[in-house]
Design a protein around this motif. Structure first.
Motif, short mmCIF file in Angstrom:
data_model
loop_
_atom_site.label_atom_id
_atom_site.label_comp_id
_atom_site.label_asym_id
_atom_site.label_seq_id
_atom_site.Cartn_x
_atom_site.Cartn_y
_atom_site.Cartn_z
N VAL A 1 7.56 1.70 -3.84
CA VAL A 1 8.00 2.98 -3.30
C VAL A 1 7.79 3.00 -1.79
O VAL A 1 8.65 3.44 -1.02
N LEU A 2 6.64 2.47 -1.38
CA LEU A 2 6.34 2.41 0.06
C LEU A 2 7.43 1.63 0.79
O LEU A 2 7.88 2.00 1.86
N ARG A 3 7.83 0.53 0.18
CA ARG A 3 8.91 -0.27 0.76
C ARG A 3 10.20 0.55 0.80
O ARG A 3 10.95 0.50 1.78
N ALA A 4 10.43 1.31 -0.28
CA ALA A 4 11.67 2.07 -0.37
C ALA A 4 11.76 3.13 0.73
O ALA A 4 12.85 3.51 1.14
N ILE A 5 10.61 3.61 1.20
CA ILE A 5 10.66 4.64 2.24
C ILE A 5 10.36 4.06 3.63
O ILE A 5 10.03 4.79 4.55
N GLY A 6 10.47 2.73 3.75
CA GLY A 6 10.38 2.13 5.08
C GLY A 6 9.12 1.33 5.36
O GLY A 6 8.88 0.95 6.50
N GLY A 7 8.30 1.07 4.34
CA GLY A 7 7.07 0.29 4.55
C GLY A 7 7.39 -1.19 4.65
O GLY A 7 7.78 -1.81 3.68
N TYR A 8 7.25 -1.72 5.85
CA TYR A 8 7.55 -3.14 6.06
C TYR A 8 6.31 -3.99 5.76
O TYR A 8 5.25 -3.46 5.45
N ASN A 9 6.48 -5.34 5.88
CA ASN A 9 5.43 -6.27 5.44
C ASN A 9 4.04 -5.95 6.00
O ASN A 9 3.07 -5.88 5.27
N SER A 10 3.99 -5.78 7.33
CA SER A 10 2.66 -5.66 7.92
C SER A 10 1.98 -4.37 7.48
O SER A 10 0.76 -4.30 7.41
N ILE A 11 2.77 -3.36 7.15
CA ILE A 11 2.17 -2.12 6.64
C ILE A 11 1.51 -2.39 5.28
O ILE A 11 0.37 -2.01 5.04
N GLY B 1 -1.33 8.34 7.47
CA GLY B 1 -0.45 7.28 7.00
C GLY B 1 -1.19 6.20 6.24
O GLY B 1 -2.01 6.49 5.36
N PRO B 2 -0.92 4.94 6.60
CA PRO B 2 -1.48 3.82 5.84
C PRO B 2 -3.00 3.86 5.74
O PRO B 2 -3.57 3.49 4.74
N VAL C 1 0.53 -5.30 4.07
CA VAL C 1 -0.62 -6.19 4.26
C VAL C 1 -1.80 -5.37 4.77
O VAL C 1 -2.93 -5.52 4.29
#
Lengths: 796, 285
Positions: free
Chosen positions: A699-709, A415-416, A711
């Protein structure tokens, strides 16, 4: 305004962070150039001006008491420029903290009429009246006094005299960087009040020309000695000095040389920062360039637009860095000036120097243009098709190195973490420049700590030759057994050695003149000295008239080697001595020789007696040494011994290391400046990476990546870069440490340092790089976290 | 100042559902005004519309009509200037960016025109990522599921390839696999076939159709009336307003845009491929 200039202004204004980054990158390099070149011009100039104005002595002769007649007679010798008499006495002074220390007092009839070694007045009176004291600036600091204080002097018979300090002066001819005994100036009448004879015992002479010609000075010196001897007085010792160049010039040159190299390095690093940022700027502008070409712009016109942008960046950087560099250069000179005994003119008297400004303008323009021209030419030369399709066909044929393929195979992370890891190595050129900057900054930083330990080791090595935990000196010889018994009554004393010390004259083959040698004679089984031998061995029990000489003797007789037999006059008797070894000392011109106590005490008819003792204590800390010195002093005085001085050995070390530490601090400041360049580079790299990966973050946000991810992605990338840079910094710190240590120790001590490793440098840099990378990642991470998908789409 | 915005406690995010007969997505009085240098531009002028579970909706309209803006209100990519968007229990116009991202991870799969796979991750890693972000399934299950989804879209042999090393159609298939990784009830696709050849476009349609059979709600923005006609319901937007909303077969005067070259062919191919997709999808979902 023409549209192309409007575009330049818009480019500068619209992306303020990028503009600030480029301007900061140029500013740091130009600032470093300004600071160091200002110091380079100001310091040697002030050094030489002050030195020449002080009319430094060329020949010092110690002899029996003499008066004005002999001075007049010497001054008439052809080649003599001026001759003056001095009386030099030593008394004990109570320091501001209550402890005792010896002070050298130099007296003349009229201190205001000197023509030789003219003191530079810092504050107060230039000329003391009777029973008044002028103090040397450094001595004031060592003893803890200030102008107007009343000092207490203790005479040989215990009489106490009090004198006011009426002036503070600086002796700009001072030639010893490493050992500074407090010094004061008084009148001859005051000498009498201090119970010494009011007559001269030192003849100081200057030559009339060729003050840098050692042979000429030696020939005049021979005439002076002959004149003194013809007057019926023996010559105790002679010292000759050239006076065209300040004795500390080589040290100043070495320090400035190192700073210059570091300054150039900073320019180089700031150049790599600029290259990184301009590369990114051109990449971001590829489509704009395509559009401009589409509407008819030629490659040269586009090149010109971006060159004008670079000039604008440079102009802003120069406006900041020229005045700042001048101020910092003066302050740097000031810090160095106290260490190398130079009086600087006031800040107001040091205007912007045209040469420095010209150099800054050159660096401020040449470096950005030099590194910027490549990305600009690449960008301006792009075809319309490539520009509007984001690289065209060529970009799609992505070639992969073994490294890329290895990175793709890494499955240990998920993942990240794997995104951050692979992201780190995507813009390899940019990463390489960032790592280079950070690693070099870190390497220098770590090296400075290693250099510090190496210098301190060198100081220990040198002080070990003459200083123990406590050096105890008496005004006369006492039986060593008796002193040992009394010393052992004091708790904390481990053991004591009686040393014979005397002056000898070495008869150099093929020369009429003799070379003075200061002879030390510890017991043959002394545990206090750990010599560093260049050749041969140290003296041993059972040696007969064996001597180990320091490397200074090699300048007298370059062919000298262990086994050579030389003639030395000791106590008026010339005998044959055998050189058993040559050891490394400080690079001072004086010749020092070590023999055994058994040999020397016999030569000077003082067997079982000594006036100089070295004491080893159970605790080697400075505080303990100082405390015990005071106890030893009091104990021996109480028992009727004529104590000249009991001094903590750590104080010698302290004085020397303080000066070393000033250089270390300067290096540390430069290293930090390099580290700051590295951090700016890292922040810039991360920001540029984010700018170029805006779409991916969306895109990351679009598939569920929230702020802390988001950061975390940026922070991990920053920390990976920090970690790699730390490992590289650790590796490059080794050669940097060796070079820096050697350059400094050779300049100061004329011998290289041993390579030493300090864990502190590695530890502190690891913490600092963690902080710097975290701070450098924070803003880009925050910016990334604030990106919305809509912004990403508008970016598309 | 809060450096990274407020860090919300991890609220339990539920999967959006609607009671029988109730709309899953309720949009009320949606107005969206964009402020530009040339003045305000109203992209949506008070649209109210509902979407239900298991619907396959195509949203069509001219360029600039407001169709993408409308679906952006559903995905949370953009927020209405006024009006409300409720999906299941969530009032999504009230969620912060970070909350929205978490919510989206479980409830919404987005398929973009340009695939938007993360280039530094292999296809299977791209599919696993939404599951990791939403903390769904165990690590072993994620891998198995990702592989099943890639098989579903015919990419099992390409699972460990990087996006740059496969074709556009394969990338879009992987993007669809990624969109359904967390088994979201809603899939939003913005011109999903706009960049594909007819065979790939047909494959995508087949997949969508079968996902609808499985109970997913699919909202697809397209220019192409032939493909739009394959959806069950078509919403036509014109000048910021819904001007038509009905069964796709009822749609008249569908387009201002010409059908894409392969669209008609794709529609035919889609029927042929549907059966094989159905079988695979049953296993994956």
């Amino acid at each position: 305004m023409r549209p192309r200039y409007r575009k330049v202004i818009a480019d500068l204004w619209d992306n303020k962070a990028r503009t600030a980054l480029v301007v900061a990158s140029i500013t740091i390099g130009v600032f470093a150039v300004g600071m160091i070149s200002t110091a380079y011009l100001v310091l040697p100039e002030a050094m030489n001006r002050g030195f020449v104005a002080a009319s430094p002595v060329n020949i010092k002769v110690a002899t029996m008491p003499f008066g004005d007649d002999l001075i007049k007679s010497v001054s008439r010798i052809p080649g003599v420029g001026a001759a003056e008499g001095r009386q030099t006495v030593e008394v004990r002074i109570t320091k501001a903290d209550g402890s005792l220390e010896n002070i050298e007092l130099i007296a003349t009839k009229d201190t205001g009429m000197h023509e030789i070694n003219i003191n530079n007045l810092i504050e107060g009176k230039q000329v003391p009246d009777d029973n008044e004291l002028l103090m040397w600036r450094d001595g004031m600091q060592t003893l803890g006094f200030s102008l107007g204080d009343i000092v207490t002097l203790e005479l040989e018979d215990g009489t106490i005299r009090k004198m006011p300090i009426v002036g503070v002066v600086d002796d700009l001819t001072h030639d010893n960087a490493t050992m500074r005994q407090p010094r004061g100036y008084i009148t001859l009448d005051t000498v009498e009040w201090l119970q010494f004879e009011p007559i001269y015992n030192n003849m100081w002479v200057t030559v009339d020309r060729d003050t840098d010609d050692g042979n000429y000075i030696a020939s005049v010196s021979a005439e002076v000695q002959s004149k003194i001897e013809n007057s019926g007085r023996p010559v105790f010792f002679v010292r000759e000095f050239t006076s065209a160049v300040h004795p500390m010039a080589s040290i100043a040159q070495a320090v400035l040389g190192i700073l210059s190299i570091l300054g150039l390095l900073i320019v180089f690093l700031s150049g790599s920062l600029i290259a990184n940022t301009l590369n990114s700027l051109i990449t971001q502008h590829t489509r704009q360039i395509g559009v401009m070409k589409l509407i008819g712009a030629r490659t040269q016109q586009i090149t010109a637009i971006y060159l004008i942008e670079i000039l604008a960046f440079s102009a802003m950087a120069l406006a900041i860095s020229i005045p700042l560099g001048a101020i910092a250069g003066y302050e740097l000179s000031k810090v160095l000036s106290t260490e190398i005994n130079v009086i600087l003119p006031d800040r107001g008297a040091v205007p912007l120097m045209p040469l420095v400004v010209a150099l800054q303008v050159f660096v401020g323009l040449a470096v950005p243009l030099g590194v910027g021209i490549f990305p600009i030419r690449r960008g301006a030369g792009i075809t319309v098709e490539d520009a509007v399709t984001g690289g065209g066909k060529a970009a799609n044929k992505e070639s992969k190195s073994w490294f890329d393929r290895t990175m793709e195979k890494i499955k240990a992370f998920q993942g990240p973490m794997v995104i951050a890891l692979r992201n780190t190595f995507r813009a390899k050129g940019r990463l390489a420049l960032t790592l280079f900057t950070l690693a070099l900054g870190g390497g220098i930083f770590i090296a400075v700590f290693n250099v510090r330990i190496a210098l301190h080791g060198k100081v220990d090595e040198i002080t070990g030759y003459f200083a123990a935990d406590v050096n105890l000196d008496f005004d006369r010889n006492y039986r060593t057994e008796e002193i040992e018994q009394f010393a052992k009554q004091i708790p904390g004393v481990d053991y004591i050695e009686g040393w014979s010390i005397t002056l000898g004259d070495i008869h150099v083959e093929g020369q009429q003149a003799t070379k003075e040698v200061i002879m030390f004679a510890p017991p043959a089984d002394s545990r206090l000295i750990e010599p560093v031998l260049i050749a041969g061995r140290w003296v041993r029990p059972g040696d007969q008239r064996a001597i180990a000489l320091n490397e200074a003797y090699l300048s007298v007789n370059p062919d000298a080697k262990p086994g050579d037999q030389i003639q030395i006059s000791v106590n008026g008797k010339e005998k044959t001595w055998t050189i058993v070894g040559i050891y490394q000392f400080t690079g001072l011109p004086e010749v020092f020789g070590y023999t055994t106590y058994e040999t020397l005490s016999s030569e000077i008819n003082s067997k079982f007696h000594a006036s100089s003792y070295r004491i080893a204590t159970q605790d080697h800390s400075l505080a303990f040494q100082q405390d015990l010195s005071a106890q030893i002093d009091a104990h021996f005085q109480k028992n009727g011994f004529l104590v000249k001085e009991a001094q903590a050995g750590g104080e010698f070390r302290e004085t020397m290391t303080e000066q070393m530490d000033t250089i270390i601090w300067l290096l540390l400041v430069m290293a930090l400046l390099t580290a700051v360049v590295g951090s700016i580079g890292l922040a810039g790299t991360l920001s540029m990476n984010i700018l170029e990966r805006t779409r991916e973050i969306g895109v990351l946000r679009a598939i569920g990546g929230y702020n802390s991810i988001v950061v975390r992605l940026v922070m991990i990338e920053g920390l990976i870069i920090g970690l790699i840079s730390f490992l590289l910094a650790a590796a490059v710190s080794f050669p940097i440490s060796t070079v820096l240590s050697n350059v400094i120790t050779i300049a100061i001590f004329k011998s290289p340092a041993d390579f030493t490793l300090s864990p502190n440098g590695f530890l502190i840099w690891s913490l600092l790089v963690a902080i710097l990378t975290t701070v450098a990642s924070l803003v880009p991470a925050r910016n990334a976290a604030q990106l919305t998908i809509r912004e990403v789409l508008s970016y598309e | 100042m809060k450096l990274f915005g407020s860090r919300q406690p991890k609220a339990k995010i539920s999967v959006a559902t609607a009671p029988a007969g109730e709309p899953l997505i309720k949009m009320r009085d949606i107005v969206k005004v964009f402020k530009t240098d040339a003045g305000d531009f109203t992209a949506l002028k008070g649209i109210s519309i509902d979407f239900y579970e298991s619907e396959f909706i195509s949203v069509i309209g001219k360029s600039g009509s407001g169709k993408s803006t409308l679906v952006n209100m559903i995905t949370g990519i953009d927020r209405p200037t006024s009006g409300t968007v409720a999906i299941g229990d969530a009032q999504i116009d009230q969620l912060s960016e970070s909350e929205m991202a978490r919510w989206r991870g479980l409830n919404l799969g987005i398929v973009f025109q340009f695939y938007q796979l993360l280039p530094m991750l292999s296809l299977i890693e791209n599919v696993i990522l939404p599951m990791q972000l939403a903390e769904q399934y165990t690590p072993a299950e994620r891998k198995d599921r990702a592989m099943q989804l890639l098989s579903l879209v015919g990419l099992e042999d390409y699972a460990h390839k990087m996006p740059a090393n496969v074709s556009g159609g394969q990338q879009q298939s992987a993007a669809i696999a990624r969109a359904i990784a967390n088994d979201p009830p809603i899939i939003v696709a913005d011109e999903p076939t706009g960049n594909l050849d007819s065979r790939s476009a047909a494959m995508v349609f087949s997949l969508f159709d079968e996902l609808v059979q499985q109970g997913k709600t699919i909202i697809m923005v397209t220019h192409d009336r032939h493909l739009a006609a394959k959806a069950r319901r078509t919403v036509r937007i014109h000048d910021g307003l819904v001007v038509d909303d009905g069964a796709s077969t009822d749609v008249v005067d569908l387009s201002d845009a010409k059908p894409s070259a392969g669209a008609a062919e794709a529609a035919t191919l889609a029927d042929a491929q549907q059966e094989e997709v159905t079988e695979a999808l049953k296993h994956a979902t």
